[in-house]
Structures are given as structure tokens and as C-alpha cells.
Design a protein around this motif. Structure first.
Motif, PDB file in Angstrom:
ATOM      1  N   LYS A 194      -4.304  -4.137   1.013  1.00  0.00           N
ATOM      2  CA  LYS A 194      -3.600  -3.041   0.347  1.00  0.00           C
ATOM      3  C   LYS A 194      -4.582  -1.948  -0.043  1.00  0.00           C
ATOM      4  O   LYS A 194      -4.360  -0.755   0.207  1.00  0.00           O
ATOM      5  CB  LYS A 194      -2.875  -3.549  -0.890  1.00  0.00           C
ATOM      6  CG  LYS A 194      -2.082  -2.478  -1.623  1.00  0.00           C
ATOM      7  CD  LYS A 194      -1.814  -2.832  -3.071  1.00  0.00           C
ATOM      8  CE  LYS A 194      -2.838  -2.170  -3.969  1.00  0.00           C
ATOM      9  NZ  LYS A 194      -2.441  -2.153  -5.405  1.00  0.00           N
TER      10      LYS A 194
ATOM     11  N   GLN B  80      -4.758   1.956   1.387  1.00  0.00           N
ATOM     12  CA  GLN B  80      -4.667   3.120   0.517  1.00  0.00           C
ATOM     13  C   GLN B  80      -5.917   3.990   0.629  1.00  0.00           C
ATOM     14  O   GLN B  80      -5.826   5.220   0.604  1.00  0.00           O
ATOM     15  CB  GLN B  80      -4.438   2.668  -0.929  1.00  0.00           C
ATOM     16  CG  GLN B  80      -3.052   2.060  -1.129  1.00  0.00           C
ATOM     17  CD  GLN B  80      -2.784   1.614  -2.560  1.00  0.00           C
ATOM     18  OE1 GLN B  80      -3.711   1.330  -3.319  1.00  0.00           O
ATOM     19  NE2 GLN B  80      -1.518   1.541  -2.923  1.00  0.00           N
TER      20      GLN B  80
ATOM     21  N   ALA C 166       0.821  -1.209   0.000  1.00  0.00           N
ATOM     22  CA  ALA C 166       0.000   0.000   0.000  1.00  0.00           C
ATOM     23  C   ALA C 166       0.854   1.257   0.000  1.00  0.00           C
ATOM     24  O   ALA C 166       0.616   2.192  -0.785  1.00  0.00           O
ATOM     25  CB  ALA C 166      -0.933  -0.012   1.215  1.00  0.00           C
TER      26      ALA C 166
END
Length: 494
Positions: A438, A442, A273
Motif C-alpha cells: 500500500k 501511494q 492505496a
């Protein structure tokens, strides 16, 4: 070398050109102070989807407490899988079901199709694995056009998979199937013996006429693109069996624990990420190529495209404020060995910047073949890995040894290498869960709600209006309303 290893999944980020010290400093800068709390909320199924006013609970589907995992004989999911895979599910005319067609779209299609194709060699009892599983999603009927001629209505069962049980694409395919089936089987008998409904809307399944015993439900708090762990994963379980499906859930749950407990330098989803955010914000790279070097993962880029772009491709914040900064990259890609003969030319020598996730499977047992064929298939796996490593290395290091511009490779294209010692249900579960986490991380960094998808709703509304106008032309000389000269012209042409 910069490497994070786990029992099922490994990440080599040596070709990102970032030191661990840089990444740790970037984490302190970009991760919110309450990130650990948000992460634990996600794992416990307590994170809030603010715009839809419900929790986010897909991680609970892979818990030992999930209804899918219940080990008793009363579990409907397990019973359906066992009955179909043993040949004991009989159609309306008394013949055993041989083909299953999953009708869905988006998360009700991409995840089940990806998992079924990737894991089909891992069926837990080959003697029971006599089902052929097909997938239909396109609203134009193109896939039905290919499937219906090769299946028999007397021996085919249809899974109608839709979270809302109101998706127009899915119901259009179902309407055509009903027209096809009723030429052989009365409608009520077809519903009794040839249909399974999978949805978060039990009432809609009942209203459609699907018997309660043929209904599988999952929580409304499980997002469609996160739903392959739930009853939506039925095609995967029909392909490999309930036990192996459980192994996939176990692999995902182990990745949940890894993500929740490990610090940055040992945390694969968190590192993926942060690297992704760095490439988007600091290097202004707006796209990520997913490049699996194993044919069993050829559907993975499409799956991850929905997971990432539908989650984080947004211009509004978690609390519905307008934002003006870039968020999710464009996700694209394809099967690596085929890509080498297609778009890799541009990756090596084109002007556009990109970042990539190379995905490699190091070993393959190739069960079901004679020893000599197994050896040959293992050698092919080595060939695939060699090509993966070579192109990854060249895209980063480049080559400027020749004075001939045609042989100049600029390099400096950052990439991850994600590798599995072998592909199996557990490692695939870990791989998909890592990408989910991930995307979640984000989304938190960019201040988004990763669990809604308002961007497609207006398109659906306008499509319904245009469809009505097209239908109106059947009984009138003019459409029911005007849109624009181009759209109106096409409507009249139809």
C-alpha cells in the motif's frame, strides 16, 4: 458489500462510500501508466532507491532463495536460533542463556517487537521455548533501567541490531550495558559469549569486537523499516522458532504474488492505496487511525506509523524536485478496546475528520489452556469482534434519532475493515506485506522515493552539536557554541 478475500487476509471497504466504478476511474486517473512494470520491479528486487543509488530488495528476504530460509545445517541464522532455543548456548561462566535483550531503534526495534509479541503463542516447540525476549530502544536508558534489574549478566545475551552499526541511540544503550556487564564478566568474554551483532555493516561489527560466528548480516539494500524479514527478525525467530518464522515469510510472499498479479477489484494492497489517496486528496482527510481489535496486535499502530510516515512524509519528488501537494497522512491509533475508553469519544462526536483501518481477528484457538478456559477466551474474541463491528458501523452510519445533542452521532467517517480468520505467522506476514505494498503504491502515485528518509538527518546533526556543547560544559563555564536563548538556557541548566 464490497469485499476482497484471500487465504490469509480480507478487506471490506463497504464503509468508504465509494463505488467500484468510481475507484476504477480513479485508478485510471492516478496510477502511472508503467505501474505494472514498477510493481514487478519491486517484487523482483529491481526497483531503484534513487537517492541512495541502490535497489530495493526487502521482498527478496521472504523468497525461498533467501539465506534466512536455507534449510541446511550451515545456515548461521537457523543455527543460532536452534542453539539458543534449546538451551545449548552457554554464557561465559557455563550457564545457559535464559534472557535475550534486543537493542535497536526504529526498524531494528518496532518490527521485531511487534512480531514477537503478536506471535509468541505460536512457538513451534513449547519444550524448547525457554527464552525471554526483551526490547530496548530509548536513548535515555529508561527501558534499560527496567530490564537490567530483572536479568542476570551470566545468563543474558544481547542482540545489537543496527543497519549502520553506528546509530547513536543504540550505541548509547550498548555503552551502558557494557558498564553493567563488566562488573561480572570480562569484556572479551562478554563479547564472545553474550553478544550477537545484526547489521548491514560487517566491518563495523568486527571493529566493535564481535566474533564473526556471532555476526548476522543483511543487504544494505534492505531498508530498516522493511527489515523484519531479514536477520533483523532474529527476535521473532527466537520467540517462535525458525519454522514458524518461515511461515511468516511465506505469508508475506503469497501477498507479494497477490499484489503483483490480481486486478484492482481483487487486489487488497492496491485497493487500500487508492482509497487512501482518495481520502487524502478528494476528502482532505489528513490522518488514518489504525485500530486493531486484538491485544496481540497492540504494537501494530506504532510499526505502521514508521512504515508509512517515514516512507511517504515528504516534500520532494523521486527525482528530488520540490513538490507542493499533500502526501502521506498522519498515522496514529491504538488498541481498539482500550481506545473505546479513551479517544473514541472524539471519533464519534468530535469535529475532526479521520479515516480508520479497523483490524479484527475472527477466531482464536487459544492453545495451551484447558477446554473451559479456551471456550472463555473464544467468547472474549467474539466480544472484541462485536465491538469492532459496532463502532465501525456507528462511525459510518451515525445516529440522529435523539433530539438530545449529547446523543447525536454525525457518522460519515470512512473506514476499512481488515479481518483475518485467525492470527498466525502466515496471516501476520500477509498483513504486514499488504501495508508495505500500500505504502509503495501511494509513493508511486505521489511521485516519491518511499525508500529513503532524509528528513531525520539534519536533526541528528544538530543533536550531535548540542550534545557536544553539553559535554563541553563539564570542563568549561560556557558551552562550545551558542544556539538560541531557549536552547542555551537549558544547556547551562544541565
Amino acid at each position: 458489500m464490497q469485499l476482497i478475500e484471500t487465504p490469509h487476509l480480507n478487506l471490506d471497504y463497504s464503509f468508504q462510500g465509494l463505488t467500484d466504478e468510481q475507484l476504477e476511474a480513479y485508478a485510471k486517473k492516478r496510477l502511472p501508466k508503467n505501474f505494472d512494470q514498477l510493481k514487478q520491479q519491486l517484487i523482483k528486487g529491481e526497483f531503484k532507491n534513487a537517492s541512495e543509488q541502490r535497489p530495493v530488495t526487502h521482498t527478496l528476504c521472504r523468497s525461498i532463495h533467501s539465506v534466512i530460509r536455507a534449510g541446511n545445517g550451515k545456515n548461521r541464522f537457523t543455527e543460532i536460533v536452534r542453539t539458543l532455543r534449546s538451551g545449548k548456548w552457554l554464557g561465559a561462566t557455563g550457564k545457559p542463556i535464559k534472557d535475550v535483550v534486543n537493542i535497536g531503534v526504529g526498524g531494528s526495534d518496532l518490527g521485531p517487537m511487534m512480531g514477537s509479541f503478536a506471535l509468541k503463542e505460536f512457538a513451534d516447540d513449547a519444550s524448547l521455548h525457554n527464552l525471554k525476549v526483551h526490547f530496548v530502544s530509548s536513548m535515555d536508558g529508561g527501558q534499560l533501567y527496567a530490564v537490567l534489574p530483572i536479568v542476570d549478566p551470566e545468563t543474558t545475551l544481547f542482540i545489537i541490531a543496527s543497519k549502520s552499526f553506528g546509530t547513536p541511540d543504540t550505541l548509547a544503550n550498548v555503552d551502558t550495558v557494557m558498564e553493567w556487564a563488566q562488573l561480572t564478566i570480562p569484556h572479551e568474554q562478554w563479547l564472545q559469549h553474550h553478544v550477537i551483532g545484526v547489521s548491514a555493516n560487517n566491518q563495523a561489527m568486527t571493529d566493535f569486537g564481535i566474533p564473526a560466528k556471532n555476526q548476522l548480516s543483511f543487504a544494505d539494500s534492505v531498508g530498516g523499516r522493511y527489515s523484519l524479514w531479514s536477520a533483523i527478525g532474529l527476535p521473532i525467530a527466537l520467540t517462535i522458532g525458525s519454522h514458524q518464522f518461515g511461515r511468516m515469510l511465506d505469508g508475506a510472499q503469497q501477498m507479494d504474488e497477490h499484489f503483483n498479479r490480481q486486478p484492482l477489484k481483487q487486489n487488497i494492497p492496491l485497493m487500500m492505496a487508492l482509497i487512501g489517496v482518495y481520502n487524502r486528496e478528494e476528502r482532505n482527510i489528513n490522518n488514518l487511525a489504525i485500530l486493531p481489535y486484538d491485544g496481540r496486535l497492540r504494537n501494530l499502530p506504532n510499526y505502521l506509523q514508521q512504515l508509512d510516515m517515514e516512507s511517504n512524509g515528504k516534500q520532494s519528488s523521486y527525482d528530488n524536485k520540490a513538490i507542493s501537494y499533500a502526501t502521506a497522512p498522519i498515522i496514529w491509533g491504538g488498541f481498539g478496546p482500550n481506545g473505546q475508553h479513551a479517544f473514541f469519544q472524539h471519533l464519534h462526536q468530535g469535529y475532526d475528520m479521520f479515516t480508520a483501518d479497523f483490524i479484527a481477528i475472527l477466531h482464536r484457538d487459544a492453545p495451551g489452556f484447558d477446554f473451559s478456559v479456551q471456550q472463555s477466551l473464544r467468547e472474549q474474541q467474539r466480544l472484541a469482534v462485536a465491538n469492532c463491528l459496532a463502532h465501525r458501523r456507528l462511525m459510518w452510519q451515525g445516529s440522529q434519532k435523539s433530539q438530545d445533542p449529547r446523543n447525536n452521532y454525525p457518522g460519515a467517517k470512512p473506514s476499512n475493515l481488515i479481518f483475518l480468520d485467525e492470527l498466525n505467522p502466515s496471516s501476520l506476514g500477509a498483513l504486514i506485506a499488504a501495508y508495505e505494498h500500500k505504502v509503495f503504491t501511494q509513493g508511486v502515485i505521489w511521485g516519491l522515493n518511499s525508500f529513503d528518509q532524509p528528513g531525520v538527518e539534519l536533526g541528528k546533526k544538530v543533536a550531535a552539536e548540542i550534545h557536544e556543547a553539553i559535554d563541553h560544559m563539564d570542563t568549561a563555564q560556557q558551552p562550545s557554541q551558542s544556539f538560541d536563548p531557549s536552547t542555551d538556557h537549558i544547556i547551562k541548566r544541565m
